[in-house]
Design a protein around this motif. Structure first.
Motif, short mmCIF file in Angstrom:
data_model
loop_
_atom_site.label_atom_id
_atom_site.label_comp_id
_atom_site.label_asym_id
_atom_site.label_seq_id
_atom_site.Cartn_x
_atom_site.Cartn_y
_atom_site.Cartn_z
N GLU A 134 0.87 -1.19 0.00
CA GLU A 134 0.00 0.00 0.00
C GLU A 134 0.91 1.24 0.00
O GLU A 134 1.76 1.40 0.87
CB GLU A 134 -0.91 -0.03 1.24
N PRO A 135 0.76 2.14 -1.00
CA PRO A 135 1.68 3.27 -1.06
C PRO A 135 1.45 4.25 0.09
O PRO A 135 0.30 4.51 0.47
CB PRO A 135 1.36 3.94 -2.40
N LEU A 136 2.54 4.77 0.65
CA LEU A 136 2.43 5.78 1.69
C LEU A 136 2.03 7.11 1.06
O LEU A 136 2.25 7.33 -0.14
CB LEU A 136 3.79 5.96 2.38
N THR A 137 1.46 8.00 1.87
CA THR A 137 1.22 9.37 1.40
C THR A 137 2.57 10.07 1.51
O THR A 137 2.88 10.73 2.50
CB THR A 137 0.15 10.06 2.27
N ALA A 138 3.39 9.86 0.50
CA ALA A 138 4.78 10.35 0.52
C ALA A 138 5.20 10.57 -0.92
O ALA A 138 4.45 10.23 -1.84
CB ALA A 138 5.68 9.31 1.19
N SER A 139 6.40 11.10 -1.09
CA SER A 139 6.87 11.45 -2.43
C SER A 139 6.75 10.28 -3.40
O SER A 139 6.93 9.12 -3.03
CB SER A 139 8.32 11.92 -2.36
N ARG A 140 6.39 10.62 -4.63
CA ARG A 140 6.15 9.63 -5.68
C ARG A 140 6.88 10.04 -6.95
O ARG A 140 7.30 11.19 -7.08
CB ARG A 140 4.64 9.53 -5.96
N VAL A 141 6.99 9.09 -7.86
CA VAL A 141 7.56 9.39 -9.18
C VAL A 141 6.63 8.81 -10.23
O VAL A 141 6.08 7.72 -10.05
CB VAL A 141 8.96 8.73 -9.34
N VAL A 142 6.46 9.54 -11.32
CA VAL A 142 5.71 8.99 -12.46
C VAL A 142 6.62 9.01 -13.68
O VAL A 142 7.32 9.99 -13.93
CB VAL A 142 4.38 9.77 -12.68
N LEU A 143 6.66 7.87 -14.39
CA LEU A 143 7.48 7.74 -15.59
C LEU A 143 6.60 7.27 -16.71
O LEU A 143 5.78 6.39 -16.52
CB LEU A 143 8.54 6.65 -15.45
N GLY A 144 6.84 7.78 -17.90
CA GLY A 144 6.00 7.33 -19.00
C GLY A 144 6.76 7.08 -20.28
O GLY A 144 7.09 7.99 -21.02
N MET A 263 13.56 9.79 -3.20
CA MET A 263 13.20 9.04 -1.99
C MET A 263 11.70 8.73 -2.04
O MET A 263 10.94 9.08 -1.13
CB MET A 263 13.51 9.86 -0.73
N ALA A 264 11.30 8.07 -3.12
CA ALA A 264 9.87 7.95 -3.45
C ALA A 264 9.20 6.82 -2.68
O ALA A 264 8.83 5.80 -3.26
CB ALA A 264 9.70 7.76 -4.95
N LYS A 265 9.02 7.01 -1.36
CA LYS A 265 8.38 5.97 -0.55
C LYS A 265 6.90 5.80 -0.91
O LYS A 265 6.29 4.81 -0.54
CB LYS A 265 8.52 6.30 0.93
N GLY A 266 6.34 6.78 -1.62
CA GLY A 266 4.94 6.68 -2.05
C GLY A 266 4.77 5.89 -3.34
O GLY A 266 3.66 5.72 -3.82
N GLY A 267 5.89 5.41 -3.90
CA GLY A 267 5.79 4.53 -5.07
C GLY A 267 6.23 5.15 -6.38
O GLY A 267 6.36 6.37 -6.50
N VAL A 268 6.47 4.27 -7.35
CA VAL A 268 6.78 4.68 -8.71
C VAL A 268 5.64 4.20 -9.61
O VAL A 268 5.22 3.04 -9.54
CB VAL A 268 8.12 4.07 -9.20
N TYR A 269 5.14 5.12 -10.43
CA TYR A 269 3.96 4.87 -11.26
C TYR A 269 4.37 4.94 -12.73
O TYR A 269 4.93 5.95 -13.16
CB TYR A 269 2.89 5.92 -10.96
N LEU A 270 4.10 3.87 -13.47
CA LEU A 270 4.44 3.83 -14.88
C LEU A 270 3.22 4.23 -15.69
O LEU A 270 2.20 3.55 -15.67
CB LEU A 270 4.89 2.42 -15.29
N ALA A 271 3.33 5.37 -16.38
CA ALA A 271 2.23 5.84 -17.22
C ALA A 271 2.69 5.69 -18.67
O ALA A 271 3.60 4.92 -18.96
CB ALA A 271 1.92 7.29 -16.87
N GLY A 272 2.06 6.43 -19.59
CA GLY A 272 2.51 6.37 -20.98
C GLY A 272 1.91 5.18 -21.70
O GLY A 272 1.45 4.22 -21.09
N GLY A 273 1.92 5.25 -23.02
CA GLY A 273 1.22 4.25 -23.84
C GLY A 273 1.80 2.86 -23.77
O GLY A 273 1.08 1.86 -23.87
N ILE A 274 3.11 2.76 -23.59
CA ILE A 274 3.75 1.44 -23.70
C ILE A 274 3.50 0.59 -22.45
O ILE A 274 3.22 -0.60 -22.54
CB ILE A 274 5.26 1.59 -23.97
N SER A 275 3.58 1.24 -21.27
CA SER A 275 3.47 0.48 -20.01
C SER A 275 2.21 -0.38 -19.95
O SER A 275 2.27 -1.55 -19.58
CB SER A 275 3.48 1.44 -18.82
N GLN A 276 1.06 0.22 -20.31
CA GLN A 276 -0.21 -0.54 -20.23
C GLN A 276 -0.19 -1.74 -21.17
O GLN A 276 -0.72 -2.79 -20.84
CB GLN A 276 -1.39 0.36 -20.59
N LYS A 277 0.44 -1.56 -22.35
CA LYS A 277 0.44 -2.64 -23.35
C LYS A 277 1.31 -3.82 -22.93
O LYS A 277 1.08 -4.94 -23.37
CB LYS A 277 0.93 -2.11 -24.70
N ILE A 278 2.33 -3.57 -22.11
CA ILE A 278 3.29 -4.65 -21.81
C ILE A 278 3.24 -5.11 -20.35
O ILE A 278 4.21 -5.67 -19.84
CB ILE A 278 4.74 -4.25 -22.21
#
Length: 340
Positions: A134-144, A263-278
């Motif tokens: 469960e992600p903490l309410t803390a810094s996050r990263v999004v990559l796409g 220091m992304a204790k809130g998780g890393v989130y993969l966005a963008g068109g490719i992530s969903q497909k693979i």
């Protein structure tokens, strides 16, 4: 350009736009309680200008007259003419005001909008990659990984989410395993550099695949990233299978680098068109192995969750969340907001 106080609401109705390299998506938020009015995807190549796309594909199709607009664009925002990195459109806020009747125009980076979405994404719109944490309410990263490679941080402080847009997709990446050392000399570079975007994007998939073929002395059979990922997923072509395996490893390593950076204790989130497909490829061991393999911090990495964002219109959802309650977010509008 007037400098207004930060976090001041834009006047409703608000046109929301997510402008990528290939697709543009629009919706209109009539007020702060209703669901947005959706419009079909627009291919950026179908219209010479964004102004024409908005006029024909949005304004002509609804009786609602938006008074303001928030546009998320792929590229750095500088001056009164904003060039998009991977398509020919130029955003000219003053022209949108004079020609299309907007009173207020705010331009954000496309991954800033993805970051806004990640602040408010619920379970149903994300798929766990690796251990379910469960992600903490803390810094996050999004990559796409998509047409390019977008990166944004999301810092949580003072009960507020602060998106940090940047050009993280253009950092250098290097080989690590013996197989990497064999393949890397054959990768296409930009000015001698292998940047993350050169291997973690649509053209990156092709780049890895062609480098594998050269290394193995095989004539490449595919030039389209969609073909390569399809053949990799159904395991019908050995080089395509290895391409997806390496892509997953490289994306894992890069995601781990960005997690360390923020220091992304809130998780890393993969966005963008490719992530969903693979997703099936990312759920194999390579992605998480690359992500966690960060001595001396491997232990720390194990507790950071990683997700694929499955929301079909995440950036628009992020913009809508900001438009409804700007005070929840620390968005600097200076130099990025134009008013009539």
């Amino acid at each position: 350009m007037h400098h207004t106080t930060e976090n001041e609401s834009l006047p409703f109705p608000i046109l929301l736009g997510d402008i990528g390299g290939t697709n543009a998506r629009f919706s209109i938020l009539v007020d702060d309680t209703s669901e947005p009015i959706r419009f079909p995807n627009i291919k950026t190549a179908d219209y010479p200008t964004i102004d024409e796309a908005i006029a024909k594909d949005v304004l002509e199709k609804t009786a609602v007259r938006p008074r303001s607009t928030i546009l998320a664009v792929a590229g750095p925002i500088e001056g009164d003419e904003i060039d998009l990195t991977n398509c020919d459109w130029i955003v000219r806020p003053n022209a949108l005001i004079s020609d299309l009747g907007f009173e207020d125009v705010l331009v954000l980076n496309d991954f800033e909008a993805q970051a806004l979405a990640v602040a408010c994404l619920t379970d149903e719109y994300r798929e766990d990659i690796g251990p379910k944490i469960e992600p903490l309410t803390a810094s996050r990263v999004v990559l796409g990984p998509g047409t390019g490679l977008g990166v944004a941080g999301l810092i949580y402080a003072r009960d507020t989410w602060f998106p940090v847009p940047g050009e993280g997709g253009h950092v250098d990446v290097g080989p690590r395993s013996p197989r990497d050392f064999a393949i890397f000399p054959h990768l296409d570079r930009i000015d001698g550099r292998v940047s993350a975007e050169e291997i973690l994007s649509g053209r990156g998939v092709v780049n890895i695949y062609q480098a594998i073929c050269k290394t193995d002395g095989i004539q490449p059979a595919f030039t389209d990233p969609a073909d390569i990922t399809a053949k990799g997923l159904d395991r019908s072509n050995r080089q395509a299978v290895e391409t997806l395996s390496l892509f997953s490893t490289y994306l894992g390593r890069f995601a781990g680098d960005m997690a360390l950076l923020f220091m992304a204790k809130g998780g890393v989130y993969l966005a963008g068109g490719i992530s969903q497909k693979i997703i099936p490829a990312l759920q194999q061991p390579e992605f998480r192995a690359g992500f966690e393999d960060k001595a001396p911090h491997s232990e720390f990495m194990r507790y950071i969750p990683t997700f694929v964002v499955t929301h079909p219109l995440a950036a628009l959802a992020g913009l809508a969340s900001y438009a409804r309650t700007p005070s929840d977010y620390g968005i600097s509008t200076q130099g990025r907001r134009w008013q009539k």
